[in-house]
Design a protein around this motif. Structure first.
Motif, PDB file in Angstrom:
ATOM      1  N   TYR A   1       0.840  -1.198   0.000  1.00 13.26           N
ATOM      2  CA  TYR A   1       0.000   0.000   0.000  1.00 13.26           C
ATOM      3  C   TYR A   1       0.877   1.250   0.000  1.00 13.26           C
ATOM      4  CZ  TYR A   1      -3.340  -3.495   1.588  1.00 13.26           C
ATOM      5  OH  TYR A   1      -4.108  -4.627   1.684  1.00 13.26           O
ATOM      6  N   SER A   2       0.352   2.314  -0.556  1.00 15.15           N
ATOM      7  CA  SER A   2       1.048   3.594  -0.544  1.00 15.15           C
ATOM      8  C   SER A   2       0.666   4.365   0.715  1.00 15.15           C
ATOM      9  CB  SER A   2       0.677   4.411  -1.781  1.00 15.15           C
ATOM     10  OG  SER A   2      -0.692   4.782  -1.737  1.00 15.15           O
ATOM     11  N   VAL A   3       1.385   5.444   0.988  1.00 15.87           N
ATOM     12  CA  VAL A   3       1.078   6.284   2.142  1.00 15.87           C
ATOM     13  C   VAL A   3      -0.311   6.888   1.994  1.00 15.87           C
ATOM     14  CG1 VAL A   3       1.703   8.398   3.355  1.00 15.87           C
ATOM     15  CG2 VAL A   3       3.491   6.801   2.655  1.00 15.87           C
ATOM     16  N   ALA A   4      -0.642   7.324   0.793  1.00 19.03           N
ATOM     17  CA  ALA A   4      -1.960   7.930   0.556  1.00 19.03           C
ATOM     18  C   ALA A   4      -3.079   6.940   0.828  1.00 19.03           C
ATOM     19  CB  ALA A   4      -2.035   8.447  -0.883  1.00 19.03           C
ATOM     20  N   GLU A   5      -2.898   5.682   0.466  1.00 18.45           N
ATOM     21  CA  GLU A   5      -3.931   4.668   0.698  1.00 18.45           C
ATOM     22  C   GLU A   5      -4.112   4.401   2.189  1.00 18.45           C
ATOM     23  OE1 GLU A   5      -3.811   1.943  -3.342  1.00 18.45           O
ATOM     24  OE2 GLU A   5      -2.279   1.616  -1.794  1.00 18.45           O
ATOM     25  N   VAL A   6      -3.024   4.402   2.938  1.00 21.93           N
ATOM     26  CA  VAL A   6      -3.121   4.202   4.379  1.00 21.93           C
ATOM     27  C   VAL A   6      -3.809   5.398   5.036  1.00 21.93           C
ATOM     28  CG1 VAL A   6      -1.811   3.919   6.514  1.00 21.93           C
ATOM     29  CG2 VAL A   6      -1.103   2.703   4.453  1.00 21.93           C
ATOM     30  N   GLN A   7      -3.452   6.604   4.612  1.00 20.14           N
ATOM     31  CA  GLN A   7      -4.081   7.805   5.174  1.00 20.14           C
ATOM     32  C   GLN A   7      -5.569   7.852   4.855  1.00 20.14           C
ATOM     33  OE1 GLN A   7      -1.499  10.713   3.335  1.00 20.14           O
ATOM     34  NE2 GLN A   7      -0.301  11.017   5.218  1.00 20.14           N
ATOM     35  N   ALA A   8      -5.930   7.502   3.644  1.00 15.95           N
ATOM     36  CA  ALA A   8      -7.350   7.509   3.258  1.00 15.95           C
ATOM     37  C   ALA A   8      -8.120   6.463   4.045  1.00 15.95           C
ATOM     38  CB  ALA A   8      -7.484   7.260   1.753  1.00 15.95           C
ATOM     39  N   GLY A   9      -7.551   5.282   4.207  1.00 13.01           N
ATOM     40  CA  GLY A   9      -8.209   4.235   4.981  1.00 13.01           C
ATOM     41  C   GLY A   9      -8.351   4.613   6.445  1.00 13.01           C
ATOM     42  N   PHE A  10      -7.352   5.309   6.978  1.00 11.68           N
ATOM     43  CA  PHE A  10      -7.402   5.736   8.370  1.00 11.68           C
ATOM     44  C   PHE A  10      -8.547   6.727   8.587  1.00 11.68           C
ATOM     45  CE2 PHE A  10      -6.125   8.551  11.856  1.00 11.68           C
ATOM     46  CZ  PHE A  10      -5.887   7.628  12.861  1.00 11.68           C
ATOM     47  N   LYS A  11      -8.727   7.647   7.669  1.00 10.04           N
ATOM     48  CA  LYS A  11      -9.821   8.625   7.782  1.00 10.04           C
ATOM     49  C   LYS A  11     -11.189   7.961   7.725  1.00 10.04           C
ATOM     50  CE  LYS A  11      -7.221  12.517   5.846  1.00 10.04           C
ATOM     51  NZ  LYS A  11      -7.136  13.494   4.730  1.00 10.04           N
ATOM     52  N   ALA A  12     -11.276   6.867   6.974  1.00  6.25           N
ATOM     53  CA  ALA A  12     -12.559   6.182   6.821  1.00  6.25           C
ATOM     54  C   ALA A  12     -12.883   5.253   7.984  1.00  6.25           C
ATOM     55  CB  ALA A  12     -12.565   5.391   5.516  1.00  6.25           C
ATOM     56  N   HIS A  13     -11.945   5.057   8.901  1.00 10.04           N
ATOM     57  CA  HIS A  13     -12.163   4.170  10.048  1.00 10.04           C
ATOM     58  C   HIS A  13     -11.856   4.935  11.333  1.00 10.04           C
ATOM     59  CE1 HIS A  13     -11.740   1.272   6.754  1.00 10.04           C
ATOM     60  NE2 HIS A  13     -12.394   0.413   7.518  1.00 10.04           N
ATOM     61  N   PRO A  14     -12.836   5.635  11.887  1.00 11.25           N
ATOM     62  CA  PRO A  14     -12.612   6.458  13.089  1.00 11.25           C
ATOM     63  C   PRO A  14     -12.272   5.659  14.338  1.00 11.25           C
ATOM     64  CG  PRO A  14     -14.948   6.332  12.556  1.00 11.25           C
ATOM     65  CD  PRO A  14     -14.228   5.729  11.397  1.00 11.25           C
ATOM     66  N   GLU A  15     -12.484   4.349  14.320  1.00 11.20           N
ATOM     67  CA  GLU A  15     -12.190   3.531  15.500  1.00 11.20           C
ATOM     68  C   GLU A  15     -10.712   3.166  15.599  1.00 11.20           C
ATOM     69  OE1 GLU A  15     -12.670   0.595  12.194  1.00 11.20           O
ATOM     70  OE2 GLU A  15     -13.594   2.495  12.796  1.00 11.20           O
ATOM     71  N   ILE A  16      -9.945   3.478  14.576  1.00  8.47           N
ATOM     72  CA  ILE A  16      -8.532   3.117  14.549  1.00  8.47           C
ATOM     73  C   ILE A  16      -7.683   4.245  15.126  1.00  8.47           C
ATOM     74  CG2 ILE A  16      -6.564   2.549  13.067  1.00  8.47           C
ATOM     75  CD1 ILE A  16      -8.450   1.124  11.232  1.00  8.47           C
ATOM     76  N   LEU A  17      -6.680   3.877  15.923  1.00  6.87           N
ATOM     77  CA  LEU A  17      -5.782   4.843  16.542  1.00  6.87           C
ATOM     78  C   LEU A  17      -4.336   4.518  16.161  1.00  6.87           C
ATOM     79  CD1 LEU A  17      -7.335   4.855  20.128  1.00  6.87           C
ATOM     80  CD2 LEU A  17      -7.741   6.545  18.327  1.00  6.87           C
ATOM     81  N   VAL A  18      -3.483   5.479  16.373  1.00  9.12           N
ATOM     82  CA  VAL A  18      -2.054   5.296  16.105  1.00  9.12           C
ATOM     83  C   VAL A  18      -1.344   4.965  17.409  1.00  9.12           C
ATOM     84  CG1 VAL A  18       0.075   6.530  15.559  1.00  9.12           C
ATOM     85  CG2 VAL A  18      -1.877   6.689  14.023  1.00  9.12           C
ATOM     86  N   ARG A  19      -0.461   3.995  17.307  1.00  7.58           N
ATOM     87  CA  ARG A  19       0.374   3.625  18.451  1.00  7.58           C
ATOM     88  C   ARG A  19       1.825   3.921  18.098  1.00  7.58           C
ATOM     89  NH1 ARG A  19       1.154  -2.468  20.795  1.00  7.58           N
ATOM     90  NH2 ARG A  19       2.626  -2.568  19.056  1.00  7.58           N
ATOM     91  N   THR A  20       2.520   4.641  18.966  1.00  6.25           N
ATOM     92  CA  THR A  20       3.917   4.978  18.694  1.00  6.25           C
ATOM     93  C   THR A  20       4.825   3.836  19.146  1.00  6.25           C
ATOM     94  OG1 THR A  20       4.357   6.032  20.828  1.00  6.25           O
ATOM     95  CG2 THR A  20       3.327   7.389  19.110  1.00  6.25           C
ATOM     96  N   GLU A  21       6.108   3.967  18.852  1.00  5.58           N
ATOM     97  CA  GLU A  21       7.072   2.938  19.220  1.00  5.58           C
ATOM     98  C   GLU A  21       7.625   3.132  20.617  1.00  5.58           C
ATOM     99  OE1 GLU A  21      10.470   3.196  16.656  1.00  5.58           O
ATOM    100  OE2 GLU A  21      10.403   5.387  16.607  1.00  5.58           O
TER     101      GLU A  21
END
Length: 342
Positions: free
Chosen positions: A196-216
């Protein structure tokens, strides 16, 4: 094996009879010299690993999240189970090697051959398991995003469970072509393109509000549960990585630079890049030792079948290769402790 020294009154071997250093033959002592020198090499590698881990402790990958695969159990999280099985098999091969040496002391060729065969099988299983583990480590499972600043972003749902990129990434009508040496200037090229490209991941993230980012970044307190009260509080009983709020996640994801899938010498979806470098180098170096030991054992095994050591009236060669095999097994105990347990 030894030179002969002649004096005015006597003739004796410099490496024989009662003047053997520590009661060891020339071959045994040379094997011990090799083992000591190799032990110092591994000690240097493990010391460098320990120093690097201490320096980057906050971003070091968690072994329970990296080594979760088990053969024929796709999709089932089994942290450390297969690594423990590999370790047991290798240690058990040391037991069979001891039995082979003991049988050699009793000049029992059939038992020596039997236990040597079991030792070889154990070594082959271990090397094959290590190759399988490398494949999973390189391929990855969840995927992540690397920001322009070099930070790693992983994805979780609102309960803190990891989410794969394929579970939410969008499919955009964009064409991507990998740069190859025959198409670039000055023979430039680039690694295999991610799924997947960065744009595809960003678009998918916007479409799924239940998903969060976890840092390292790793913490041992309840900081991870502050992002969302629904996050399983059982996670806070162990080391965990920081989970951002939805707003913070969107800000961090806006700085996305590239998609990371799996691990190699340049990228690592699990955390610090140095972890992958040390993993490949140290486990690969140890795997080479095990594979070399298997080859030597095979040679000794066929010599046993041919009756070579019966003709020599000694199975000392089995004992010497046994020393090497025990050393390889002992080194793995330290590697296993450093990489998987600590």
């Amino acid at each position: 094996m030894g030179a002969t020294v002649t004096t005015a009154n006597s003739e004796e071997k410099t490496w024989g009879g009662g003047n053997e250093p520590l009661g060891a033959s020339y071959g045994k002592l040379m094997m011990w010299f090799f083992i000591v020198s190799d032990a110092l090499t591994f000690s240097g590698f493990l010391a460098a690993y320990g120093f690097s881990r201490f320096k980057f402790i906050e971003t070091w990958p968690l072994a329970d999240e990296v080594f979760t695969h088990f053969p024929f159990m796709h999709g089932v999280s089994a942290p450390m189970y297969y690594v423990a099985l590999m370790t047991f098999i290798l240690i058990f091969s040391s037991v069979t090697m001891v039995l082979a040496v003991d049988a050699g002391h009793h000049m029992n060729r059939s038992k020596v051959a039997f236990y040597m065969f079991l030792t070889i099988i154990g070594g082959l299983i271990f090397v094959g398991s290590q190759a399988w583990e490398w494949k999973n480590f390189i391929h990855g499972e969840y995927g992540a995003i690397e920001t322009k600043g070099g930070s790693l972003l992983q994805f979780v749902d609102n309960t803190g469970k990891r989410v794969k990129l394929e579970d939410f990434a969008a499919t955009l009508p964009e064409e991507r072509e990998q740069l190859e040496r025959n198409k670039g200037r000055w023979f430039m090229d680039e690694p295999t393109l991610p799924t997947y490209s960065v744009a595809e991941v960003q678009a998918g993230f916007k479409a799924h509000p239940e998903i969060l980012v976890r840092t390292e970044v790793i913490y041992e307190d309840d900081a991870a549960t502050k992002a969302d009260p629904k996050i399983d509080h059982a996670l806070s009983k162990h080391k965990h990585k920081t989970i951002l709020t939805r707003a913070e996640s969107e800000i961090r994801l806006a700085n996305a630079h590239l998609v990371v899938e799996g691990a190699n010498l340049k990228r690592n979806e699990y955390g610090s890049k140095l972890f992958a470098d040390f993993f490949f180098f140290i486990t690969g170096f140890h795997g080479f030792h095990v594979f070399s030991g298997v080859i030597i054992n095979v040679i000794i095994f066929f010599n046993v079948l041919l009756g070579t050591y019966d003709k020599r009236r000694t199975y000392e060669m089995v004992e010497k290769v046994g020393l090497y095999w025990h050393f390889v097994d002992l080194v793995w105990v330290f590697v296993f402790t450093v990489f998987y347990l600590v």
